[in-house]
Scaffold this motif. Structure first.
Motif, PDB file in Angstrom:
ATOM      1  N   ILE A  99       0.862  -1.177   0.000  1.00  0.00           N
ATOM      2  CA  ILE A  99       0.000   0.000   0.000  1.00  0.00           C
ATOM      3  C   ILE A  99       0.901   1.231   0.000  1.00  0.00           C
ATOM      4  CG2 ILE A  99      -1.823   1.250   1.200  1.00  0.00           C
ATOM      5  CD1 ILE A  99      -2.551  -1.458   2.536  1.00  0.00           C
ATOM      6  N   PRO A 100       0.994   1.926  -1.118  1.00  0.00           N
ATOM      7  CA  PRO A 100       1.843   3.109  -1.187  1.00  0.00           C
ATOM      8  C   PRO A 100       1.469   4.142  -0.113  1.00  0.00           C
ATOM      9  CG  PRO A 100       1.125   2.476  -3.380  1.00  0.00           C
ATOM     10  CD  PRO A 100       0.340   1.647  -2.407  1.00  0.00           C
ATOM     11  N   ALA A 101       2.449   4.877   0.356  1.00  0.00           N
ATOM     12  CA  ALA A 101       2.259   5.866   1.419  1.00  0.00           C
ATOM     13  C   ALA A 101       1.214   6.912   1.045  1.00  0.00           C
ATOM     14  CB  ALA A 101       3.590   6.533   1.758  1.00  0.00           C
ATOM     15  N   ARG A 102       1.052   7.199  -0.242  1.00  0.00           N
ATOM     16  CA  ARG A 102       0.099   8.236  -0.655  1.00  0.00           C
ATOM     17  C   ARG A 102      -1.349   7.862  -0.320  1.00  0.00           C
ATOM     18  NH1 ARG A 102       1.562   5.779  -5.487  1.00  0.00           N
ATOM     19  NH2 ARG A 102      -0.151   5.006  -6.764  1.00  0.00           N
ATOM     20  N   PHE A 103      -1.599   6.591  -0.034  1.00  0.00           N
ATOM     21  CA  PHE A 103      -2.942   6.162   0.345  1.00  0.00           C
ATOM     22  C   PHE A 103      -3.062   6.153   1.868  1.00  0.00           C
ATOM     23  CE2 PHE A 103      -2.445   3.903  -3.865  1.00  0.00           C
ATOM     24  CZ  PHE A 103      -3.261   4.781  -4.567  1.00  0.00           C
ATOM     25  N   GLU A 104      -2.921   7.334   2.443  1.00  0.00           N
ATOM     26  CA  GLU A 104      -2.933   7.493   3.898  1.00  0.00           C
ATOM     27  C   GLU A 104      -4.228   6.976   4.519  1.00  0.00           C
ATOM     28  OE1 GLU A 104      -2.545  11.065   7.198  1.00  0.00           O
ATOM     29  OE2 GLU A 104      -2.037  11.483   5.115  1.00  0.00           O
ATOM     30  N   LEU A 105      -5.342   7.185   3.848  1.00  0.00           N
ATOM     31  CA  LEU A 105      -6.623   6.718   4.366  1.00  0.00           C
ATOM     32  C   LEU A 105      -6.611   5.204   4.593  1.00  0.00           C
ATOM     33  CD1 LEU A 105      -9.606   7.336   5.077  1.00  0.00           C
ATOM     34  CD2 LEU A 105     -10.145   6.926   2.660  1.00  0.00           C
ATOM     35  N   SER A 172      -9.548  -8.521  17.148  1.00  0.00           N
ATOM     36  CA  SER A 172      -8.134  -8.328  17.157  1.00  0.00           C
ATOM     37  C   SER A 172      -7.652  -7.540  15.943  1.00  0.00           C
ATOM     38  CB  SER A 172      -7.429  -9.613  17.339  1.00  0.00           C
ATOM     39  OG  SER A 172      -7.586 -10.512  16.373  1.00  0.00           O
ATOM     40  N   THR A 173      -6.893  -6.803  15.846  1.00  0.00           N
ATOM     41  CA  THR A 173      -6.492  -5.725  14.953  1.00  0.00           C
ATOM     42  C   THR A 173      -5.918  -6.275  13.651  1.00  0.00           C
ATOM     43  OG1 THR A 173      -6.100  -4.300  16.823  1.00  0.00           O
ATOM     44  CG2 THR A 173      -4.992  -3.686  14.806  1.00  0.00           C
ATOM     45  N   ILE A 174      -6.352  -5.762  12.530  1.00  0.00           N
ATOM     46  CA  ILE A 174      -5.826  -6.166  11.230  1.00  0.00           C
ATOM     47  C   ILE A 174      -4.678  -5.223  10.897  1.00  0.00           C
ATOM     48  CG2 ILE A 174      -6.345  -6.521   8.782  1.00  0.00           C
ATOM     49  CD1 ILE A 174      -7.932  -8.367  10.571  1.00  0.00           C
ATOM     50  N   THR A 175      -3.491  -5.688  11.126  1.00  0.00           N
ATOM     51  CA  THR A 175      -2.297  -4.940  10.749  1.00  0.00           C
ATOM     52  C   THR A 175      -1.318  -5.948  10.186  1.00  0.00           C
ATOM     53  OG1 THR A 175      -1.360  -5.150  12.964  1.00  0.00           O
ATOM     54  CG2 THR A 175      -2.553  -3.114  12.488  1.00  0.00           C
ATOM     55  N   GLY A 176      -0.105  -5.564   9.970  1.00  0.00           N
ATOM     56  CA  GLY A 176       0.878  -6.514   9.472  1.00  0.00           C
ATOM     57  C   GLY A 176       2.048  -5.777   8.880  1.00  0.00           C
ATOM     58  N   ALA A 177       2.839  -6.490   8.137  1.00  0.00           N
ATOM     59  CA  ALA A 177       4.049  -5.933   7.554  1.00  0.00           C
ATOM     60  C   ALA A 177       3.691  -5.205   6.263  1.00  0.00           C
ATOM     61  CB  ALA A 177       5.054  -7.055   7.290  1.00  0.00           C
ATOM     62  N   PHE A 178       3.064  -4.053   6.406  1.00  0.00           N
ATOM     63  CA  PHE A 178       2.670  -3.296   5.224  1.00  0.00           C
ATOM     64  C   PHE A 178       3.875  -2.602   4.621  1.00  0.00           C
ATOM     65  CE2 PHE A 178      -1.190  -3.421   7.810  1.00  0.00           C
ATOM     66  CZ  PHE A 178      -2.011  -4.056   6.910  1.00  0.00           C
ATOM     67  N   ASN A 179       4.058  -2.774   3.342  1.00  0.00           N
ATOM     68  CA  ASN A 179       5.115  -2.078   2.632  1.00  0.00           C
ATOM     69  C   ASN A 179       4.528  -0.766   2.163  1.00  0.00           C
ATOM     70  OD1 ASN A 179       6.999  -1.105   0.880  1.00  0.00           O
ATOM     71  ND2 ASN A 179       7.244  -2.989  -0.278  1.00  0.00           N
ATOM     72  N   LYS A 180       4.927   0.340   2.816  1.00  0.00           N
ATOM     73  CA  LYS A 180       4.305   1.626   2.545  1.00  0.00           C
ATOM     74  C   LYS A 180       4.862   2.326   1.305  1.00  0.00           C
ATOM     75  CE  LYS A 180       3.001   2.291   7.298  1.00  0.00           C
ATOM     76  NZ  LYS A 180       2.945   3.151   8.425  1.00  0.00           N
ATOM     77  N   ASP A 181       5.984   1.889   0.812  1.00  0.00           N
ATOM     78  CA  ASP A 181       6.559   2.526  -0.370  1.00  0.00           C
ATOM     79  C   ASP A 181       6.966   1.464  -1.377  1.00  0.00           C
ATOM     80  OD1 ASP A 181       7.940   4.443   2.081  1.00  0.00           O
ATOM     81  OD2 ASP A 181       6.679   5.348   0.556  1.00  0.00           O
ATOM     82  N   TRP A 182       6.489   1.603  -2.586  1.00  0.00           N
ATOM     83  CA  TRP A 182       6.908   0.673  -3.647  1.00  0.00           C
ATOM     84  C   TRP A 182       7.137   1.434  -4.904  1.00  0.00           C
ATOM     85  CZ3 TRP A 182       3.455   0.345  -7.751  1.00  0.00           C
ATOM     86  CH2 TRP A 182       2.145   0.743  -7.492  1.00  0.00           C
TER      87      TRP A 182
END
Length: 182
Positions: A99-105, A172-182
């Protein structure tokens, strides 16, 4: 809120990775605005399939089919959500959801997602609520990505998809190893 998401999938070194290509929050979610975005997304991305939730989107699904735009209608039942969220969580945990950083929402809403199981055993997913940041009190972007990713469950390098959800309530929270920049 109504949100549209366009997801892409590609095989990298024998493993499928998913990318958020577009995320559109409709400021005015009129039928005309949504149809315009669907038509634009169809021209730009040539999706294999659009996914519309039964809740408030059945008419858009019928319109898409009538206009030659491939789509399916999703009934967002607890069992379907559990399966789709398990897949999304696995992608995130394995670093295959990008998920690219520009998609802050998308980042804000993913960080605020919760899961709980009701006494009857029914799973619910949704924004935790109670946040000062309004975006963290909603989950529409997550559901848009969820159904778009789910539509790509049998990927090929050219599959693309999108979803436009209605509102959901959950927890329980949906998070993980999101790659914020590609």
């Amino acid at each position: 809120d109504t949100v549209g998401a366009m997801m892409g999938v590609a095989e990298l070194e024998g493993v499928w990775h998913y990318w958020l290509l577009d995320l559109h929050r409709f400021t005015l979610a009129t039928e005309g605005a949504i149809k315009s975005w669907v038509q634009s997304a169809t021209e730009r991305w040539r999706p294999r399939q659009f996914v519309f939730e039964q809740y408030q989107c059945a008419d858009l699904h019928e319109w898409a089919i009538a206009n030659g735009i491939p789509s399916r209608l999703e009934h967002a039942q607890s069992s379907r959500q559990l399966s789709a969220f398990s897949h999304l969580y696995t992608l995130a945990a394995e670093g295959r959801l990008h998920i690219p950083a520009r998609f802050e929402l998308a980042h804000k809403q993913l960080a605020a997602m919760e899961h709980r199981v009701r006494p009857q055993g029914r799973a619910e997913f949704g924004a935790a609520g109670g946040h000062v940041d309004r975006d963290r009190n909603h989950d529409d972007a997550v559901y848009a990505m969820l159904w778009a990713t789910d539509a790509l469950s049998e990927p090929s390098a050219t599959n693309l998809s999108m979803a436009t959800p209605g509102d959901f309530v959950g927890g329980s929270t949906i998070t993980g190893a999101f790659n914020k920049d590609w």
